[in-house]
Design an enzyme around this catalytic site. Structure first.
Site, short mmCIF file in Angstrom:
data_model
loop_
_atom_site.label_atom_id
_atom_site.label_comp_id
_atom_site.label_asym_id
_atom_site.label_seq_id
_atom_site.Cartn_x
_atom_site.Cartn_y
_atom_site.Cartn_z
N LYS A 14 -13.56 -18.38 7.91
CA LYS A 14 -12.13 -18.23 8.20
C LYS A 14 -11.69 -19.03 9.42
O LYS A 14 -10.59 -19.56 9.44
CB LYS A 14 -11.68 -16.77 8.25
N ARG A 89 -7.95 -5.84 11.82
CA ARG A 89 -9.21 -5.49 11.16
C ARG A 89 -9.28 -4.00 10.85
O ARG A 89 -10.22 -3.56 10.20
CB ARG A 89 -10.38 -5.82 12.09
N ARG A 128 -26.14 -20.21 10.92
CA ARG A 128 -25.27 -20.49 12.06
C ARG A 128 -25.90 -20.01 13.36
O ARG A 128 -25.76 -20.66 14.40
CB ARG A 128 -23.92 -19.77 11.85
N ARG A 134 -25.02 -17.81 18.80
CA ARG A 134 -24.07 -16.71 19.05
C ARG A 134 -24.83 -15.41 19.13
O ARG A 134 -25.66 -15.11 18.28
CB ARG A 134 -23.05 -16.64 17.90
N ARG A 145 -21.86 -5.88 10.97
CA ARG A 145 -20.51 -6.45 10.93
C ARG A 145 -19.98 -6.47 9.50
O ARG A 145 -18.80 -6.22 9.25
CB ARG A 145 -20.50 -7.85 11.56
#
Ligand code: AMP
Length: 192
Positions: A14, A89, A128, A134, A145
């Site tokens: 996104k 969210r 990723r 991250r 998540r």
């Protein structure tokens, strides 16, 4: 003038698509995740508060997130529209956003949902993690998540579907291919 949201599970691309939509439609993209990460990096009080939730893959509390979004939507560059990435969210955030928009007699034009299968997302996010380091991209946190997305954010999507402003796009495929689908879906939604 476009006011829109992009919603999708973690790893659905996104952020990447939001940047492209922003460029093509000439509206500012606002990512709550990016704002939090910038604050974490700058070690601001907001960043210190947000970091503990982000590292665990939890949502930052609505009270903190809502205020941050309200302040951001009060800035001049959103006058010609905006694309919110990663907010709302929770259904409480939907209600809060409704209130902010109502004050300015504004409404959302399009809510775009990027869809993708959980296992594909876990695979992408683990890839990723290796590239970006991250701190919320390890498998246990990724799965948490995703669970939160299913438990809380799908209810957000359902609310916008009820209002008739939801458009869904398959997020699996090459980045350009997905951008083509996204731009077509936005055009179709705006023409409707
Ligand atoms: P993202 O980059 O959109 O995946 O967001 C990264 C992290 O920032 C999330 O896992 C949450 O901890 C936090 N975050 C971003 N947006 C929100 C939101 N709307 N509500 C609560 N927490 C958020």
């Amino acid at each position: 003038m476009t006011r829109m949201l992009i919603i999708g599970p973690p790893g659905s691309g996104k952020g990447t698509q939001a940047d492209r939509i922003s460029e093509r439609l000439g509206v500012v993209a606002i990512s709550t995740g990016d704002i939090f990460r910038a604050n974490v990096k700058g070690e601001t009080p907001l960043g210190v508060e947000a970091k503990k939730y982000m590292d665990a893959g939890d949502f930052v509390p609505d009270s903190v997130t809502n205020k941050m979004v309200r302040d951001r939507l009060g800035e001049d560059d959103v006058e010609n529209g905006f694309l919110l990435d990663g907010y709302p969210r929770t259904t409480a955030q939907v209600d809060y956003l409704d209130e902010i928009l109502a004050i300015g007699e504004q409404k959302l034009d399009v809510v775009l949902q990027l869809t993708a299968d959980d296992e594909e997302l876990v695979h992408r996010l683990l890839g990723r993690a290796k590239e970006t380091g991250r701190s919320d991209d390890n498998e246990a946190v990724i799965r948490h998540r995703l669970d939160l997305y299913h438990e809380q954010t799908e209810a957000v999507v359902a609310k916008y579907a009820e209002r008739g402003i939801l458009t869904q796009v398959d997020g699996i495929g090459g980045i350009d291919e997905v951008t083509d689908r996204v731009m077509q879906a936005i055009k179709a939604a705006q023409a409707a």
